[in-house]
Write a protein that holds these residues in place. Structure first.
Motif, PDB file in Angstrom:
ATOM      1  N   ILE A 232     -39.133  15.385 -44.893  1.00  0.00           N
ATOM      2  CA  ILE A 232     -38.266  16.263 -44.091  1.00  0.00           C
ATOM      3  C   ILE A 232     -38.930  16.543 -42.745  1.00  0.00           C
ATOM      4  CG2 ILE A 232     -37.124  18.524 -43.991  1.00  0.00           C
ATOM      5  CD1 ILE A 232     -37.194  18.511 -47.082  1.00  0.00           C
ATOM      6  N   GLY A 233     -38.194  16.243 -41.648  1.00  0.00           N
ATOM      7  CA  GLY A 233     -38.731  16.443 -40.291  1.00  0.00           C
ATOM      8  C   GLY A 233     -39.163  15.111 -39.709  1.00  0.00           C
TER       9      GLY A 233
ATOM     10  N   HIS B   9     -41.043  13.414 -33.280  1.00  0.00           N
ATOM     11  CA  HIS B   9     -42.009  12.523 -32.631  1.00  0.00           C
ATOM     12  C   HIS B   9     -43.063  12.022 -33.614  1.00  0.00           C
ATOM     13  CE1 HIS B   9     -40.591  14.685 -28.932  1.00  0.00           C
ATOM     14  NE2 HIS B   9     -40.684  13.468 -28.466  1.00  0.00           N
ATOM     15  N   MET B  10     -43.519  12.903 -34.500  1.00  0.00           N
ATOM     16  CA  MET B  10     -44.584  12.543 -35.442  1.00  0.00           C
ATOM     17  C   MET B  10     -44.029  12.097 -36.797  1.00  0.00           C
ATOM     18  SD  MET B  10     -47.392  12.988 -33.816  1.00  0.00           S
ATOM     19  CE  MET B  10     -48.683  13.070 -35.051  1.00  0.00           C
ATOM     20  N   GLY B  11     -43.125  12.908 -37.346  1.00  0.00           N
ATOM     21  CA  GLY B  11     -42.606  12.623 -38.687  1.00  0.00           C
ATOM     22  C   GLY B  11     -41.864  11.291 -38.750  1.00  0.00           C
TER      23      GLY B  11
ATOM     24  N   PHE C   5     -34.699  13.589 -44.536  1.00  0.00           N
ATOM     25  CA  PHE C   5     -33.732  14.526 -43.943  1.00  0.00           C
ATOM     26  C   PHE C   5     -34.292  15.090 -42.633  1.00  0.00           C
ATOM     27  CE2 PHE C   5     -32.017  18.834 -43.261  1.00  0.00           C
ATOM     28  CZ  PHE C   5     -30.700  18.464 -43.028  1.00  0.00           C
TER      29      PHE C   5
ATOM     30  N   THR D 137     -31.442  16.351 -36.919  1.00  0.00           N
ATOM     31  CA  THR D 137     -30.949  15.510 -35.822  1.00  0.00           C
ATOM     32  C   THR D 137     -30.450  14.166 -36.363  1.00  0.00           C
ATOM     33  OG1 THR D 137     -32.743  16.462 -34.553  1.00  0.00           O
ATOM     34  CG2 THR D 137     -31.598  14.632 -33.536  1.00  0.00           C
TER      35      THR D 137
ATOM     36  N   LEU E 260     -42.660  19.745 -39.633  1.00  0.00           N
ATOM     37  CA  LEU E 260     -41.754  20.608 -38.868  1.00  0.00           C
ATOM     38  C   LEU E 260     -42.491  21.231 -37.675  1.00  0.00           C
ATOM     39  CD1 LEU E 260     -40.017  22.328 -41.906  1.00  0.00           C
ATOM     40  CD2 LEU E 260     -39.229  20.361 -40.597  1.00  0.00           C
TER      41      LEU E 260
ATOM     42  N   GLY F 113     -51.907  12.239 -32.393  1.00  0.00           N
ATOM     43  CA  GLY F 113     -50.733  12.097 -31.533  1.00  0.00           C
ATOM     44  C   GLY F 113     -49.729  11.069 -32.015  1.00  0.00           C
ATOM     45  N   VAL F 114     -48.726  10.841 -31.168  1.00  0.00           N
ATOM     46  CA  VAL F 114     -47.640   9.926 -31.529  1.00  0.00           C
ATOM     47  C   VAL F 114     -48.186   8.500 -31.703  1.00  0.00           C
ATOM     48  CG1 VAL F 114     -45.455   8.938 -30.733  1.00  0.00           C
ATOM     49  CG2 VAL F 114     -45.906  11.358 -30.388  1.00  0.00           C
TER      50      VAL F 114
ATOM     51  N   PHE G  93     -46.979  14.948 -27.002  1.00  0.00           N
ATOM     52  CA  PHE G  93     -47.192  16.260 -27.630  1.00  0.00           C
ATOM     53  C   PHE G  93     -46.753  17.325 -26.613  1.00  0.00           C
ATOM     54  CE2 PHE G  93     -50.567  19.521 -28.941  1.00  0.00           C
ATOM     55  CZ  PHE G  93     -49.755  20.061 -29.921  1.00  0.00           C
TER      56      PHE G  93
ATOM     57  N   LEU H 296     -45.427  22.904 -27.840  1.00  0.00           N
ATOM     58  CA  LEU H 296     -46.154  22.821 -29.116  1.00  0.00           C
ATOM     59  C   LEU H 296     -47.632  23.158 -28.905  1.00  0.00           C
ATOM     60  CD1 LEU H 296     -44.592  19.702 -30.932  1.00  0.00           C
ATOM     61  CD2 LEU H 296     -44.285  22.116 -31.466  1.00  0.00           C
TER      62      LEU H 296
ATOM     63  N   LYS I  65     -47.839  26.803 -28.622  1.00  0.00           N
ATOM     64  CA  LYS I  65     -47.750  27.403 -29.959  1.00  0.00           C
ATOM     65  C   LYS I  65     -49.114  27.352 -30.662  1.00  0.00           C
ATOM     66  CE  LYS I  65     -47.081  24.653 -33.099  1.00  0.00           C
ATOM     67  NZ  LYS I  65     -47.030  23.736 -34.219  1.00  0.00           N
TER      68      LYS I  65
HETATM   69  P1  NAD Z   1     -40.679  17.433 -33.059  1.00  0.00           P
HETATM   70  O1  NAD Z   1     -40.053  18.652 -32.497  1.00  0.00           O
HETATM   71  O2  NAD Z   1     -40.584  16.142 -32.343  1.00  0.00           O
HETATM   72  O3  NAD Z   1     -40.123  17.171 -34.557  1.00  0.00           O
HETATM   73  C1  NAD Z   1     -39.784  18.176 -35.465  1.00  0.00           C
HETATM   74  C2  NAD Z   1     -38.564  17.705 -36.239  1.00  0.00           C
HETATM   75  O4  NAD Z   1     -38.260  18.644 -37.263  1.00  0.00           O
HETATM   76  C3  NAD Z   1     -37.303  17.572 -35.369  1.00  0.00           C
HETATM   77  O5  NAD Z   1     -36.766  16.269 -35.488  1.00  0.00           O
HETATM   78  C4  NAD Z   1     -36.353  18.644 -35.934  1.00  0.00           C
HETATM   79  O6  NAD Z   1     -35.004  18.262 -35.871  1.00  0.00           O
HETATM   80  C5  NAD Z   1     -36.853  18.730 -37.370  1.00  0.00           C
HETATM   81  N1  NAD Z   1     -36.504  19.967 -38.054  1.00  0.00           N
HETATM   82  C6  NAD Z   1     -36.725  21.234 -37.653  1.00  0.00           C
HETATM   83  N2  NAD Z   1     -36.302  22.097 -38.603  1.00  0.00           N
HETATM   84  C7  NAD Z   1     -35.827  21.351 -39.627  1.00  0.00           C
HETATM   85  C8  NAD Z   1     -35.257  21.648 -40.886  1.00  0.00           C
HETATM   86  N3  NAD Z   1     -35.079  22.904 -41.309  1.00  0.00           N
HETATM   87  N4  NAD Z   1     -34.881  20.629 -41.674  1.00  0.00           N
HETATM   88  C9  NAD Z   1     -35.036  19.344 -41.271  1.00  0.00           C
HETATM   89  N5  NAD Z   1     -35.578  18.991 -40.084  1.00  0.00           N
HETATM   90  C10 NAD Z   1     -35.965  19.989 -39.274  1.00  0.00           C
HETATM   91  O7  NAD Z   1     -42.213  17.825 -33.318  1.00  0.00           O
HETATM   92  P2  NAD Z   1     -43.434  16.808 -33.523  1.00  0.00           P
HETATM   93  O8  NAD Z   1     -44.021  16.479 -32.212  1.00  0.00           O
HETATM   94  O9  NAD Z   1     -43.032  15.739 -34.473  1.00  0.00           O
HETATM   95  O10 NAD Z   1     -44.478  17.816 -34.228  1.00  0.00           O
HETATM   96  C11 NAD Z   1     -44.343  18.211 -35.571  1.00  0.00           C
HETATM   97  C12 NAD Z   1     -45.565  19.003 -35.953  1.00  0.00           C
HETATM   98  O11 NAD Z   1     -46.739  18.186 -35.765  1.00  0.00           O
HETATM   99  C13 NAD Z   1     -45.770  20.276 -35.112  1.00  0.00           C
HETATM  100  O12 NAD Z   1     -46.242  21.295 -35.918  1.00  0.00           O
HETATM  101  C14 NAD Z   1     -46.820  19.828 -34.090  1.00  0.00           C
HETATM  102  O13 NAD Z   1     -47.584  20.935 -33.636  1.00  0.00           O
HETATM  103  C15 NAD Z   1     -47.636  18.841 -34.909  1.00  0.00           C
HETATM  104  N6  NAD Z   1     -48.341  17.810 -34.135  1.00  0.00           N
HETATM  105  C16 NAD Z   1     -47.692  17.137 -33.140  1.00  0.00           C
HETATM  106  C17 NAD Z   1     -48.383  16.148 -32.440  1.00  0.00           C
HETATM  107  C18 NAD Z   1     -47.741  15.356 -31.318  1.00  0.00           C
HETATM  108  O14 NAD Z   1     -48.449  14.632 -30.602  1.00  0.00           O
HETATM  109  N7  NAD Z   1     -46.406  15.451 -31.142  1.00  0.00           N
HETATM  110  C19 NAD Z   1     -49.709  15.843 -32.770  1.00  0.00           C
HETATM  111  C20 NAD Z   1     -50.310  16.518 -33.820  1.00  0.00           C
HETATM  112  C21 NAD Z   1     -49.612  17.507 -34.509  1.00  0.00           C
END
Ligand code: NAD
Length: 299
Positions: free
Chosen positions: A7-8, A11-13, A30, A33, A65, A124-125, A239, A243, A246
């Protein structure tokens, strides 16, 4: 074959889930988006219409998430997963969230007889896409043993930081240091440019000198110095500033609760908040470079 709920898919998931599909796992996914779901569906995952559909009857449930309220709501909210989930999955939350939220959710999971790990990531991504993430894990060692093979499909380094919440504490410390290094790198590059240096030449010099650091070498914030980094595509993707802001907020909360002293982290938090308030919250965090540029000049 193990069944995984994911779930989620942001960018990362998204890329993390893709690596699990590539490794041959059956995935139910799931996201809120539809475009994120489409990509996974094209790769062979089953998409679901709700979070609970993705979470039910799997061996491992992974969540990725944005922040603490999202995780809190998904697991502990009115119709939270921990109230309704069927099966006995190992739960792995890879989001970066407050250590207290990680502890609250794992306590609730434990009351339901479910094992849970907090497993925030670094890398990161690019690391998510390449399957080379670092997982920083909090929770019981035997739960980590249960999930290790799956984490190894998405990452290269897996550290056990300690009990529940410890993964989040280590991740917050790392990101506070990353933010401080990114800001220092950006201001040093701009100082050089303002005094007539080419940012690529200056980067090469500092990379081989005592100022070398991760953002300078692998994630250079000055446009045009490196290919394939957000700075060379108008700071898109990567990133997000919001975020990072946060995560710095989480570091400040941990500072207060442990009566620590983190002046550099506090300044980094202020600068990222200012940068976001200037309309840059959706850019990559290396865009902090913009804060130092002279009016009318790059970047
Ligand atoms: P993102 O905003 O790109 O992705 C989050 C996803 O979660 C979105 O697609 C959103 O639609 C989904 N989402 C939110 N609530 C939801 C729900 N209730 N049910 C289903 N989906 C839901 O964020 P990201 O960049 O992928 O980051 C995710 C986590 O990883 C964050 O906590 C961030 O701090 C951490 N992180 C990010 C990076 C990076 O480089 N982007 C690196 C390390 C850690």
């Amino acid at each position: 074959m193990k069944k995984i709920g994911f779930i989620g898919l942001g960018h990362m998931g998204g890329p993390m889930a893709l690596n699990l599909v590539k490794a041959g796992y059956a995935l139910k996914v799931f996201d809120l988006t539809p475009s994120a779901l489409k990509k996974l569906s094209a790769a062979g995952a089953s998409t679901t219409a709700s979070a609970i559909d993705a979470a039910n009857d799997v061996d491992v449930l992974i969540t990725m998430l944005p922040s603490s309220p999202h995780v809190n709501q998904l697991y502990l909210g009115e119709c939270g997963l921990l109230k309704t989930i069927s099966g006995q999955p190992l739960i792995i939350d890879c989001s970066t969230i407050a250590p207290d939220t990680a502890r609250d959710v794992s306590t609730a999971a434990s009351k339901r007889g479910l094992e849970m790990l907090d497993a925030p990531v670094s890398g990161g991504v690019a690391g998510a896409e390449a399957g080379t993430l670092t997982f920083i894990v909090g929770g019981e060692a035997k739960a980590l043993d249960r999930g290790r093979a799956i984490l190894e499909c998405m990452g290269k380094n897996i550290f056990h930081a300690g009990d529940h919440g410890a993964g989040q504490v280590a991740k917050i410390c790392n990101n506070m240091l990353l933010a401080i290094q990114m800001i220092g790198t950006a201001e040093a590059l701009q100082l050089g440019v303002n005094n007539g240096l080419d940012p690529s030449v200056l980067s090469n010099i500092m990379n081989k000198s005592s100022g070398n650091n991760w953002p300078l070498e692998l994630y250079n914030p000055y446009p045009g110095v490196m290919d394939n980094v957000p700075a060379s595509r108008d700071y898109e993707g990567g990133f997000l500033v919001d975020l990072m802001s946060k995560d710095l907020g989480l570091a400040m909360e941990a500072t207060l609760s442990s009566k620590s002293t983190t002046p550099m982290g506090a300044l980094a938090k202020s600068l990222y908040t200012l940068h976001s308030s200037q309309g840059h919250g959706d850019l990559d965090f290396s865009s902090i470079q913009k804060l130092f540029s002279k009016k009318g000049s790059k970047p």
